[in-house]
Design a protein around this motif. Sequence first.
Motif, PDB file in Angstrom:
ATOM      1  N   LEU A  20      97.265  30.640  87.751  1.00  0.00           N
ATOM      2  CA  LEU A  20      96.979  29.254  87.400  1.00  0.00           C
ATOM      3  C   LEU A  20      95.564  28.862  87.828  1.00  0.00           C
ATOM      4  O   LEU A  20      94.828  28.215  87.078  1.00  0.00           O
ATOM      5  CB  LEU A  20      97.993  28.325  88.061  1.00  0.00           C
ATOM      6  N   CYS A  23      92.888  30.612  85.672  1.00  0.00           N
ATOM      7  CA  CYS A  23      92.805  29.979  84.360  1.00  0.00           C
ATOM      8  C   CYS A  23      92.118  28.620  84.459  1.00  0.00           C
ATOM      9  O   CYS A  23      91.250  28.297  83.651  1.00  0.00           O
ATOM     10  CB  CYS A  23      94.207  29.824  83.775  1.00  0.00           C
ATOM     11  N   ALA A  24      92.504  27.820  85.462  1.00  0.00           N
ATOM     12  CA  ALA A  24      91.907  26.495  85.632  1.00  0.00           C
ATOM     13  C   ALA A  24      90.399  26.596  85.861  1.00  0.00           C
ATOM     14  O   ALA A  24      89.616  25.829  85.287  1.00  0.00           O
ATOM     15  CB  ALA A  24      92.569  25.773  86.801  1.00  0.00           C
ATOM     16  N   GLU A  25      89.975  27.552  86.690  1.00  0.00           N
ATOM     17  CA  GLU A  25      88.546  27.714  86.961  1.00  0.00           C
ATOM     18  C   GLU A  25      87.786  28.098  85.694  1.00  0.00           C
ATOM     19  O   GLU A  25      86.709  27.562  85.418  1.00  0.00           O
ATOM     20  CB  GLU A  25      88.340  28.775  88.044  1.00  0.00           C
ATOM     21  N   ASN A  33      85.781  19.571  82.716  1.00  0.00           N
ATOM     22  CA  ASN A  33      86.914  19.058  83.472  1.00  0.00           C
ATOM     23  C   ASN A  33      87.991  18.433  82.582  1.00  0.00           C
ATOM     24  O   ASN A  33      89.188  18.560  82.837  1.00  0.00           O
ATOM     25  CB  ASN A  33      86.403  18.017  84.482  1.00  0.00           C
ATOM     26  N   LEU A  36      90.954  20.462  81.197  1.00  0.00           N
ATOM     27  CA  LEU A  36      91.986  20.984  82.101  1.00  0.00           C
ATOM     28  C   LEU A  36      93.278  20.193  81.884  1.00  0.00           C
ATOM     29  O   LEU A  36      93.508  19.165  82.515  1.00  0.00           O
ATOM     30  CB  LEU A  36      91.523  20.874  83.547  1.00  0.00           C
ATOM     31  N   VAL A  41      96.298  25.116  80.516  1.00  0.00           N
ATOM     32  CA  VAL A  41      96.523  25.975  81.676  1.00  0.00           C
ATOM     33  C   VAL A  41      97.737  26.869  81.455  1.00  0.00           C
ATOM     34  O   VAL A  41      97.709  28.073  81.745  1.00  0.00           O
ATOM     35  CB  VAL A  41      96.710  25.127  82.953  1.00  0.00           C
ATOM     36  N   MET A  59      97.828  17.661  87.531  1.00  0.00           N
ATOM     37  CA  MET A  59      96.542  18.308  87.315  1.00  0.00           C
ATOM     38  C   MET A  59      95.544  18.004  88.427  1.00  0.00           C
ATOM     39  O   MET A  59      94.705  18.840  88.770  1.00  0.00           O
ATOM     40  CB  MET A  59      95.953  17.891  85.952  1.00  0.00           C
ATOM     41  N   LEU A  62      96.192  20.450  91.077  1.00  0.00           N
ATOM     42  CA  LEU A  62      95.620  21.745  90.712  1.00  0.00           C
ATOM     43  C   LEU A  62      94.120  21.760  90.971  1.00  0.00           C
ATOM     44  O   LEU A  62      93.564  22.749  91.457  1.00  0.00           O
ATOM     45  CB  LEU A  62      95.917  22.059  89.240  1.00  0.00           C
ATOM     46  N   ARG A  63      93.445  20.659  90.657  1.00  0.00           N
ATOM     47  CA  ARG A  63      92.005  20.564  90.927  1.00  0.00           C
ATOM     48  C   ARG A  63      91.720  20.698  92.424  1.00  0.00           C
ATOM     49  O   ARG A  63      90.786  21.381  92.832  1.00  0.00           O
ATOM     50  CB  ARG A  63      91.461  19.223  90.404  1.00  0.00           C
ATOM     51  N   LEU A  66      92.111  24.202  93.545  1.00  0.00           N
ATOM     52  CA  LEU A  66      90.995  25.010  93.075  1.00  0.00           C
ATOM     53  C   LEU A  66      89.776  24.812  93.976  1.00  0.00           C
ATOM     54  O   LEU A  66      89.079  25.784  94.320  1.00  0.00           O
ATOM     55  CB  LEU A  66      90.661  24.638  91.627  1.00  0.00           C
TER      56      LEU A  66
END
Length: 246
Positions: A20, A23-25, A33, A36, A41, A59, A62-63, A66
Amino acid sequence: MPRISEANLEEHRRSTMNALLDCAEQIVKTQGNDALTPAAVGEGAGIARNSIYRYVKNMDDLRRKLLQRHLPDWRKALEDGLVGVSDPVEVIAVWVRINLEQTSIHGHGWMMRLHATGNATAHASKPDPGPSLKSENAAATAATGHASPDNTDTANADTGGKPDFHASIAMPIIRAWRQLCPSSPRTGAALTRGLVSSGMRLLESARDDDQAHAVIFQIEQAARAVAQALREDGTAEKSASQTTPV
């Protein structure tokens, strides 16, 4: 329930969380941004959209995760690099160099966009921190260009109450400028911020490692010169008088 191929549940969760984050990065770096989203994702990580929420709350969570993947290394590099450095001029110069080195390693723009999003969410739900804390935050903002809603991380529940990243990395130069230039430390901090910001922009357009190293060296030298010129303990004036021909 789908079969777990890893040896145990913990390894499976770690593997999925890494997927995850990877993929997010990639999404944030290549698409921005706003791209996302749970759907993007889930598709990129090969996981059902609804299953994402077994690993993150939303989300923004998730940020934050990250950011937390990269920021500990950045913070440790600063802490290690400043060990044994006591002269405030050298503290400022070394601080500038390490931040630029970490920018070259991790990138900067995409991380700051994530940080801004997380802080905007945090502002909406946090009470007024009070006048003394506002003063400390103003100093951190002057030094880094990033406001902190308080002295706790926006992901406080996930980080065990550690200080906000930008507030914590700013403290060495806040202290250095208060020592060097007690009458106007925020001026020095703002100048330092400007040098670092300019260096980061130059690094983003550097053609190769040699050019990046040259940028870092030149900005470090500029930071050292500015700090030396603005110090109020008489050292700068003495140095100038010794080098001025009679």
